[in-house]
Design a protein around this motif. Structure first.
Motif, PDB file in Angstrom:
ATOM      1  N   LEU A  95       7.835  -4.466  -4.033  1.00 54.64           N
ATOM      2  CA  LEU A  95       8.732  -3.820  -3.056  1.00 54.64           C
ATOM      3  C   LEU A  95      10.036  -4.514  -2.260  1.00 54.64           C
ATOM      4  CD1 LEU A  95       5.953  -1.905  -1.362  1.00 54.64           C
ATOM      5  CD2 LEU A  95       7.470  -1.023  -2.929  1.00 54.64           C
ATOM      6  N   LYS A  96       9.565  -5.884  -1.908  1.00 56.56           N
ATOM      7  CA  LYS A  96      10.520  -6.893  -1.418  1.00 56.56           C
ATOM      8  C   LYS A  96      11.463  -7.044  -2.160  1.00 56.56           C
ATOM      9  CE  LYS A  96       7.388  -9.447   1.726  1.00 56.56           C
ATOM     10  NZ  LYS A  96       6.516 -10.573   1.906  1.00 56.56           N
ATOM     11  N   LYS A  97      11.277  -7.186  -3.755  1.00 52.74           N
ATOM     12  CA  LYS A  97      12.355  -7.388  -4.700  1.00 52.74           C
ATOM     13  C   LYS A  97      13.162  -6.286  -4.775  1.00 52.74           C
ATOM     14  CE  LYS A  97      11.426  -9.626  -8.713  1.00 52.74           C
ATOM     15  NZ  LYS A  97      11.238  -9.847 -10.127  1.00 52.74           N
ATOM     16  N   GLU A  98      12.765  -5.258  -4.641  1.00 50.74           N
ATOM     17  CA  GLU A  98      13.736  -3.971  -4.396  1.00 50.74           C
ATOM     18  C   GLU A  98      14.286  -3.664  -3.410  1.00 50.74           C
ATOM     19  OE1 GLU A  98      11.071  -0.748  -6.374  1.00 50.74           O
ATOM     20  OE2 GLU A  98      10.982  -1.888  -8.072  1.00 50.74           O
ATOM     21  N   GLY A  99      13.938  -4.356  -2.279  1.00 44.17           N
ATOM     22  CA  GLY A  99      14.440  -4.200  -0.758  1.00 44.17           C
ATOM     23  C   GLY A  99      13.877  -2.831  -0.167  1.00 44.17           C
ATOM     24  N   LYS A 100      12.633  -2.581  -0.632  1.00 45.66           N
ATOM     25  CA  LYS A 100      11.891  -1.230   0.031  1.00 45.66           C
ATOM     26  C   LYS A 100      10.915  -1.847   1.199  1.00 45.66           C
ATOM     27  CE  LYS A 100      12.244   1.632  -3.925  1.00 45.66           C
ATOM     28  NZ  LYS A 100      13.162   2.539  -3.520  1.00 45.66           N
ATOM     29  N   SER A 101      10.502  -1.019   1.960  1.00 45.20           N
ATOM     30  CA  SER A 101       9.432  -1.091   2.997  1.00 45.20           C
ATOM     31  C   SER A 101       8.259  -1.557   2.375  1.00 45.20           C
ATOM     32  CB  SER A 101       9.545   0.036   4.186  1.00 45.20           C
ATOM     33  OG  SER A 101       8.267  -0.304   4.922  1.00 45.20           O
ATOM     34  N   THR A 102       7.549  -2.572   2.864  1.00 42.99           N
ATOM     35  CA  THR A 102       6.221  -2.840   2.633  1.00 42.99           C
ATOM     36  C   THR A 102       5.009  -2.583   3.271  1.00 42.99           C
ATOM     37  OG1 THR A 102       6.336  -5.027   3.735  1.00 42.99           O
ATOM     38  CG2 THR A 102       6.846  -5.097   1.574  1.00 42.99           C
ATOM     39  N   ASN A 103       5.398  -1.272   4.223  1.00 47.32           N
ATOM     40  CA  ASN A 103       4.341  -0.559   5.006  1.00 47.32           C
ATOM     41  C   ASN A 103       3.438   0.196   4.133  1.00 47.32           C
ATOM     42  OD1 ASN A 103       5.580  -1.536   7.454  1.00 47.32           O
ATOM     43  ND2 ASN A 103       6.905   0.175   7.725  1.00 47.32           N
ATOM     44  N   GLU A 104       2.377   0.502   4.249  1.00 44.11           N
ATOM     45  CA  GLU A 104       1.502   0.979   3.765  1.00 44.11           C
ATOM     46  C   GLU A 104       1.489   2.730   3.963  1.00 44.11           C
ATOM     47  OE1 GLU A 104       0.268  -1.426   5.220  1.00 44.11           O
ATOM     48  OE2 GLU A 104      -0.162  -2.914   3.936  1.00 44.11           O
ATOM     49  N   ASP A 105       2.558   3.261   3.646  1.00 45.23           N
ATOM     50  CA  ASP A 105       2.649   4.501   3.748  1.00 45.23           C
ATOM     51  C   ASP A 105       2.879   5.737   2.787  1.00 45.23           C
ATOM     52  OD1 ASP A 105       5.374   3.849   3.061  1.00 45.23           O
ATOM     53  OD2 ASP A 105       6.212   3.992   4.861  1.00 45.23           O
ATOM     54  N   LEU A 106       2.586   5.156   1.459  1.00 43.19           N
ATOM     55  CA  LEU A 106       2.682   5.845   0.469  1.00 43.19           C
ATOM     56  C   LEU A 106       3.948   6.419  -0.126  1.00 43.19           C
ATOM     57  CD1 LEU A 106      -0.598   7.951   0.232  1.00 43.19           C
ATOM     58  CD2 LEU A 106      -0.295   5.562  -0.371  1.00 43.19           C
ATOM     59  N   PHE A 107       5.237   5.517   0.582  1.00 42.42           N
ATOM     60  CA  PHE A 107       6.424   6.103   0.280  1.00 42.42           C
ATOM     61  C   PHE A 107       7.290   4.959  -0.704  1.00 42.42           C
ATOM     62  CE2 PHE A 107      10.920   6.598   1.209  1.00 42.42           C
ATOM     63  CZ  PHE A 107      11.089   7.928   1.255  1.00 42.42           C
ATOM     64  N   TYR A 108       7.462   5.520  -1.885  1.00 42.39           N
ATOM     65  CA  TYR A 108       8.280   4.796  -2.647  1.00 42.39           C
ATOM     66  C   TYR A 108       9.703   5.246  -2.734  1.00 42.39           C
ATOM     67  CZ  TYR A 108       9.574   1.876  -6.765  1.00 42.39           C
ATOM     68  OH  TYR A 108      10.299   0.979  -7.713  1.00 42.39           O
ATOM     69  N   SER A 109       9.600   6.609  -3.311  1.00 34.41           N
ATOM     70  CA  SER A 109      11.011   7.006  -3.578  1.00 34.41           C
ATOM     71  C   SER A 109      11.005   8.483  -2.723  1.00 34.41           C
ATOM     72  CB  SER A 109      11.031   7.662  -5.042  1.00 34.41           C
ATOM     73  OG  SER A 109      10.028   8.504  -5.267  1.00 34.41           O
ATOM     74  N   GLY A 110       9.829   8.888  -2.201  1.00 36.80           N
ATOM     75  CA  GLY A 110       9.686  10.274  -1.323  1.00 36.80           C
ATOM     76  C   GLY A 110       9.554  11.375  -2.325  1.00 36.80           C
ATOM     77  N   ARG A 111       9.420  11.243  -3.550  1.00 35.37           N
ATOM     78  CA  ARG A 111       9.236  12.523  -4.370  1.00 35.37           C
ATOM     79  C   ARG A 111       7.894  12.874  -4.153  1.00 35.37           C
ATOM     80  NH1 ARG A 111      10.078  10.841 -10.024  1.00 35.37           N
ATOM     81  NH2 ARG A 111       9.740  12.909 -10.439  1.00 35.37           N
ATOM     82  N   MET A 112       6.501  12.312  -4.265  1.00 35.38           N
ATOM     83  CA  MET A 112       5.363  12.722  -4.066  1.00 35.38           C
ATOM     84  C   MET A 112       5.031  13.633  -2.909  1.00 35.38           C
ATOM     85  SD  MET A 112       1.644  10.716  -3.847  1.00 35.38           S
ATOM     86  CE  MET A 112       1.967  10.126  -2.455  1.00 35.38           C
ATOM     87  N   LEU A 113       5.466  13.089  -1.606  1.00 33.66           N
ATOM     88  CA  LEU A 113       5.320  13.808  -0.553  1.00 33.66           C
ATOM     89  C   LEU A 113       6.325  14.996  -0.393  1.00 33.66           C
ATOM     90  CD1 LEU A 113       4.362  11.275   2.086  1.00 33.66           C
ATOM     91  CD2 LEU A 113       2.973  12.899   1.139  1.00 33.66           C
ATOM     92  N   GLY A 114       7.657  14.753  -1.126  1.00 36.65           N
ATOM     93  CA  GLY A 114       8.693  15.791  -1.036  1.00 36.65           C
ATOM     94  C   GLY A 114       8.072  17.087  -1.837  1.00 36.65           C
ATOM     95  N   SER A 115       7.254  16.771  -2.779  1.00 31.44           N
ATOM     96  CA  SER A 115       6.849  17.935  -3.716  1.00 31.44           C
ATOM     97  C   SER A 115       5.694  18.514  -3.147  1.00 31.44           C
ATOM     98  CB  SER A 115       6.181  17.436  -5.200  1.00 31.44           C
ATOM     99  OG  SER A 115       5.010  16.571  -4.949  1.00 31.44           O
ATOM    100  N   LEU A 116       4.921  18.139  -1.799  1.00 31.79           N
ATOM    101  CA  LEU A 116       3.856  18.847  -1.201  1.00 31.79           C
ATOM    102  C   LEU A 116       4.386  20.200  -0.667  1.00 31.79           C
ATOM    103  CD1 LEU A 116       0.982  18.543  -0.453  1.00 31.79           C
ATOM    104  CD2 LEU A 116       1.664  17.357   1.527  1.00 31.79           C
ATOM    105  N   THR A 117       3.712  21.223  -1.090  1.00 37.99           N
ATOM    106  CA  THR A 117       4.216  22.597  -0.732  1.00 37.99           C
ATOM    107  C   THR A 117       3.117  23.383  -0.248  1.00 37.99           C
ATOM    108  OG1 THR A 117       4.014  23.368  -2.621  1.00 37.99           O
ATOM    109  CG2 THR A 117       6.324  22.673  -2.303  1.00 37.99           C
TER     110      THR A 117
END
Length: 158
Positions: free
Chosen positions: A70-92
């Motif tokens: 995550l650090k290498k990719e410049g993403k947050s290291t918070n344990e929030d299950l957010f990588y790209s937003g696709r998983m929670l975005g597909s929750l309907t």
């Protein structure tokens, strides 16, 4: 001695209003159920973003290897299950029956990812998909308020 008593009623008007009420009530309940589904969806997303599961317990930490990625990719290291937003975005949330709504993932790949996070990580499960009694009471209270508000608009009495 005779008494002549005449009583005028509005029985026809009341009967008409009750028939209308019978046809409107199921729609009010369905609308309230849909709102409850969207409210639960919002609660799940909000808690997950905060890094807590549905029982308000913090998620287990990410592995050091994943944190480095995550650090290498410049993403947050918070344990929030957010990588790209696709998983929670597909929750309907969608209506699945009479007075019934279901929450689920619209994408099969995201469903697998969610299942992995929810139950398949061994001792580091992150159970984000669910609700507890406190959440149920909040949603129930909001549903009841909505139905009462809609019924007050109806004004049965003439």
């Amino acid at each position: 001695m005779a008494v002549d008593l005449k009583i005028k009623t509005n029985q026809k008007q009341l009967s008409k209003k009750f028939k209308k009420f019978q046809s409107v009530l199921p729609r009010i309940i369905d609308k309230g159920i849909k709102q409850a589904g969207f409210q639960l969806l919002d609660i799940i997303r909000t808690k997950t973003k905060k890094g807590i599961d549905f029982n308000d317990v913090e998620f287990e930490g990410y592995s050091q290897g994943y944190i480095n990625k995550l650090k290498k990719e410049g993403k947050s290291t918070n344990e929030d299950l957010f990588y790209s937003g696709r998983m929670l975005g597909s929750l309907t949330s969608k209506k699945t029956g009479k007075h019934k709504v279901s929450l689920g993932f619209s994408n099969a790949q995201m469903r697998q990812r969610a299942l992995f996070n929810q139950v398949m990580m061994g001792d580091k499960n992150r159970e984000f998909f669910g609700f507890n009694n406190k959440t149920e009471k909040i949603i129930s209270k909001q549903f009841n308020r909505f139905v009462e508000k809609e019924l007050r608009k109806f004004r049965i009495w003439v």
